[in-house]
Design an enzyme around this catalytic site. Structure first.
Site, PDB file in Angstrom:
ATOM      1  N   ASP A 179      26.647 -40.709 -18.081  1.00 23.70           N
ATOM      2  CA  ASP A 179      25.342 -40.599 -18.706  1.00 23.70           C
ATOM      3  C   ASP A 179      25.670 -40.813 -20.181  1.00 23.70           C
ATOM      4  O   ASP A 179      26.278 -39.941 -20.808  1.00 23.70           O
ATOM      5  CB  ASP A 179      24.735 -39.208 -18.480  1.00 23.70           C
ATOM      6  N   HIS A 180      25.342 -41.995 -20.703  1.00 24.98           N
ATOM      7  CA  HIS A 180      25.917 -42.329 -22.016  1.00 24.98           C
ATOM      8  C   HIS A 180      25.446 -41.377 -23.121  1.00 24.98           C
ATOM      9  O   HIS A 180      26.079 -41.289 -24.166  1.00 24.98           O
ATOM     10  CB  HIS A 180      25.690 -43.804 -22.375  1.00 24.98           C
ATOM     11  N   HIS A 242      19.055 -38.477 -19.086  1.00 26.41           N
ATOM     12  CA  HIS A 242      19.434 -38.217 -20.483  1.00 26.41           C
ATOM     13  C   HIS A 242      18.786 -36.955 -21.048  1.00 26.41           C
ATOM     14  O   HIS A 242      19.438 -36.132 -21.677  1.00 26.41           O
ATOM     15  CB  HIS A 242      19.045 -39.397 -21.386  1.00 26.41           C
TER      16      HIS A 242
END
Ligand code: BG6
Length: 479
Positions: A179-180, A242
């Site tokens: 999950d950047h 996010h």
């Protein structure tokens, strides 16, 4: 860093070029990759190793945060790359890949550590994992790990099915779900900021916090991803992953509870009540930074009757001893006024009445700016002498120097290679997040929540302001 064979599915794709090669290159420059490191790129196209290496080099020139002009470094880096044709549906191609991997392991005397990075659509995850297992690629002498990207499923059920499929070939501790947002430097700094500063720790509770606001606003629209986005919307594209990961990270509260416990404690929503706590929005035509912007339904590839959400605002509460009764507002949307990801913590005002009859003071705010700028700001009240000595607010600002800072993908790939799961989305968190979001998906599906429109270039629909106004609050910094 241990010697590793890095097998990349989707090596000719956009993510590989934009993020993965530049990240690996910067790790290489920082001596964070083992000297015995090999990368085997896989794609459908017929490419030679040389053609592939030229593509990788090109991507570094275009996307690397550090210059790729030093030809000696580039040469040394590029020579680690090999290419193999792969049709993910054909088991023969996995057998061929195994030969290439084994050959490289022998040539470089590698200990058999294998990292499989699936930079491909999630519909291929199950098939690839099973074929890795079946072909023997997964029977490495050293460790084996899997990196995958979101989306992890489309809803609770499909996410569970996907996880079951992956689980047949990889153990949970071998799976690294990127999950950047968890790789963003400021998100990684949040932990230490809170845990190493007792002054912050002590006020991180419902005794002092009045409300929390988490915003991820974007100025971009649907771009070239209509086919994907029109089926997922902001709720699946940003919120389920996010935004809830940001919430869990913030909610951990000095390690006294885990991210999983935070998510478990978020008070569940009933489908019938979604309408009270969730705002669904979609952009119409407007203008962003002086430039006209089309409405969502006029974007290429979007169904002109689409009711897809490009904005969501949600009010929730965490039923935990530290967080109980604090309203937490989360919003995210496309085509909004500015690009900004931030967390604002508004503190209570116990001295509101006693401080001074004449003066009204503003609440203290603690602001974490996550991107594009990084910083921590404490907004305090002060006596503004040049302005008749009135009490007004002033920010105490700490802005981090971002130059030279590793990017999200560098942090995450490095951690995965080290086997450090801290900044990845673990299955229990992902599943809990889907469980929590499921009634919202259903309420949207059944049209139980009105779709509010907002002109491109604004902070979302008015209904999002009303959501906070119901509690006597407002979004900070919408101007
Ligand atoms: C991605 C979403 O995960 O995050 C995109 O799929 C979104 O729709 C992007 O634009 C936002 O990331 P960032 O790092 O620019 O905030």
């Amino acid at each position: 860093m241990e010697a590793t064979t890095f097998v990349l599915f989707g090596a000719t794709g956009d993510l590989a070029k934009r993020k993965i090669y530049p990240a690996l290159y910067n790790l290489f420059l920082d001596h964070k990759l083992s000297k015995s490191f090999t990368i085997i790129g896989l794609g459908r196209r017929e490419w030679s190793d040389e053609a592939f290496q030229a593509q990788v080099e090109q991507s570094l020139h275009t996307f690397s945060r550090r210059s790729a002009d030093d030809s000696a470094s580039i040469k040394a880096f590029i020579k680690a790359f090999r290419y193999s044709v792969m049709d993910v549906e054909r088991i023969e191609d996995y057998h061929k890949l195994l030969q290439v991997v084994e050959q490289r392991e022998q040539e470089l005397h590698l200990p058999g550590n294998r990292m499989f990075y699936l930079s491909v659509g999630p519909e291929f995850f199950g098939k690839i994992a099973a074929s890795i297992q079946e072909s023997g690629l997964g029977s490495a002498k050293g460790w084996k790990r899997l990196i995958i990207e979101k989306p992890f499923g489309h809803d609770l059920k499909s996410a569970q099915e996907l996880n079951q499929e992956l689980g047949k070939a990889f153990k949970e501790e071998e799976i690294f779900r990127i999950d950047h947002y968890l790789g963003k430097p400021m998100v990684q700094k949040l932990d230490v900021l809170e845990q190493s500063n007792p002054a912050l720790q002590d006020i991180w509770t419902n005794q002092y916090i009045a409300n929390v606001q988490i915003t991820a606003s974007e100025t971009v629209g649907v771009e070239e991803r209509a086919g994907y986005y029109d089926h997922v919307g902001a709720i699946r594209d940003m919120f389920q992953n996010h935004m809830l990961q940001l919430l869990m990270t913030l909610g951990k509260n000095d390690g006294r509870i885990s991210k999983r416990q935070v998510m478990e404690s978020v008070e569940p929503l009933l489908k019938e009540n979604v309408v009270n706590d969730v705002v669904r929005g979609q952009y119409t035509a407007g203008s962003i930074q002086g430039k006209p912007a089309a409405g969502y339904k006029d974007e290429p590839g979007i169904d002109p009757c689409s009711t897809n959400d490009t904005f969501v605002a949600v009010r929730l509460r965490i039923d935990d001893v530290f967080w109980r009764d604090i309203p937490i507002y989360i919003r995210t949307g496309k085509r909004m006024k500015e690009k900004s990801t931030r967390i604002v913590i508004e503190f209570k005002q116990p001295f509101k009445r006693s401080y001074s009859a004449q003066e009204r003071t503003a609440p203290n705010l603690l602001i974490f700016e996550i991107s594009p700028n990084e910083g921590v700001t404490l907004q305090i009240n002060h006596k503004d002498l040049p302005n008749k000595g009135v009490t007004s607010t002033i920010p105490v600002d700490l802005h981090f120097n971002q130059s030279g800072e590793p990017e999200a993908y560098e942090n995450l790939i490095y951690d995965a290679l080290q086997g450090d799961p801290t900044f990845f989305a673990h299955w229990d968190e992902v599943e809990l997040a889907w469980k929590w979001v499921q009634p919202i998906l259903e309420a949207f599906e059944e049209d139980l929540v009105p779709l509010h429109h907002y002109p491109a270039g604004t902070y979302g629909p008015d209904a999002s302001d009303l959501l906070l106004a119901e509690d006597g609050n407002h979004w900070w910094f919408d101007s």
